[in-house]
Design a protein around this motif. Structure first.
Motif, PDB file in Angstrom:
ATOM      1  N   UNK A   1       2.890  61.091 -14.065  1.00 17.55           N
ATOM      2  CA  UNK A   1       2.565  61.841 -12.940  1.00 17.55           C
ATOM      3  C   UNK A   1       1.995  60.667 -11.758  1.00 17.55           C
ATOM      4  N   UNK A   2       2.853  60.953 -10.776  1.00 19.34           N
ATOM      5  CA  UNK A   2       2.575  60.232  -9.226  1.00 19.34           C
ATOM      6  C   UNK A   2       1.318  60.742  -8.700  1.00 19.34           C
ATOM      7  N   UNK A   3       0.706  59.841  -7.895  1.00 18.40           N
ATOM      8  CA  UNK A   3      -0.484  60.484  -7.400  1.00 18.40           C
ATOM      9  C   UNK A   3      -0.489  61.021  -5.924  1.00 18.40           C
ATOM     10  N   UNK A   4       0.214  60.180  -4.941  1.00 17.80           N
ATOM     11  CA  UNK A   4       0.311  60.529  -3.566  1.00 17.80           C
ATOM     12  C   UNK A   4       1.713  61.245  -3.491  1.00 17.80           C
ATOM     13  N   UNK A   5       1.508  62.876  -3.348  1.00 16.41           N
ATOM     14  CA  UNK A   5       2.675  63.468  -3.136  1.00 16.41           C
ATOM     15  C   UNK A   5       2.159  64.605  -2.003  1.00 16.41           C
TER      16      UNK A   5
END
Length: 222
Positions: A53-57
């Motif tokens: 899971x990426x954080x900054x989206x």
């Protein structure tokens, strides 16, 4: 078989993770998503073991999505921003991978997954191009890799495969079970049986150890 989601708004990041996961035979990708909102319906309808899971989206921050992810699903955060590490661990993330993510670091995170007790060692695979052919080889079957001019030779338990690449490029991507011991050789540590003088033995196979690697080999393997 572990089931995973990849959620990242960057295509290159998704592609890299897919490449890494394809090397493992016990984890499958259910979906690789650009929009984190699309993951919500998947999580409601089918079991997912782990999410990268990426954080900054733009649509929804990964840390916000993590708050509504079922507790049975483990989270490995992937981000280019180290300042989110504390928040990630406060959300009980299994691991926190800082981009650019190396294969070794990816494997270390995968090894933390506790669901399947049979997974005690990463059984990754490498795809090797030889001429026009592609070969998928288990890392555990590779005894050593030898440099031959502009080529390398993979010596496995039952065959040899020549590929047009360099030991240096391989060294940067191979997992930690491999070790460079000479400018012309990388060995699989699991096959090492003895060190005699400056010769390393993989049972009856003798591999020279160069002076620059000798102390490292001695300290790490014996």
């Amino acid at each position: 078989m572990l089931r995973c989601l990849i959620i990242d708004d960057e295509e290159l990041a998704r592609t890299l993770l897919k490449t890494y996961i394809d090397r493992l035979d016990y984890i499958e990708i259910v979906a690789a998503l650009e929009n984190p909102l699309e993951a919500i319906n998947i999580l409601k309808s089918e079991p997912i073991d782990v999410i990268f899971l990426d954080i900054q989206m733009p649509e929804l921050k990964g840390t916000d999505l993590a708050k509504i992810i079922p507790s049975a699903t483990q989270i490995i955060f992937t981000t280019a921003y180290s300042e989110y590490a504390l928040e990630g661990f406060e959300l009980n993330a299994l691991d926190y991978l800082l981009k650019p993510i190396t294969f070794d670091r990816f494997l270390a995170a995968i090894q933390k997954i506790k669901k399947d007790p049979k997974i005690s060692e990463v059984e990754g695979k490498i795809t090797v191009k030889s001429g026009y052919d592609l070969h998928k080889i288990k890392y555990s079957d590779v005894q050593y890799i030898e440099s031959d001019s502009e080529y390398v030779i993979f010596h496995t338990t039952n065959k040899k495969i020549m590929s047009h690449q360099t030991l240096k490029s391989l060294e940067e991507t191979l997992p930690e079970i491999f070790m460079r011991v000479h400018r012309s050789f990388i060995i699989n540590k699991n096959y090492v049986t003895a060190l005699k003088g400056k010769d390393l033995f993989l049972t009856d196979i003798r591999i020279p150890v160069s002076s620059s690697y000798y102390e490292l080999v001695k300290n790490q393997l014996f």
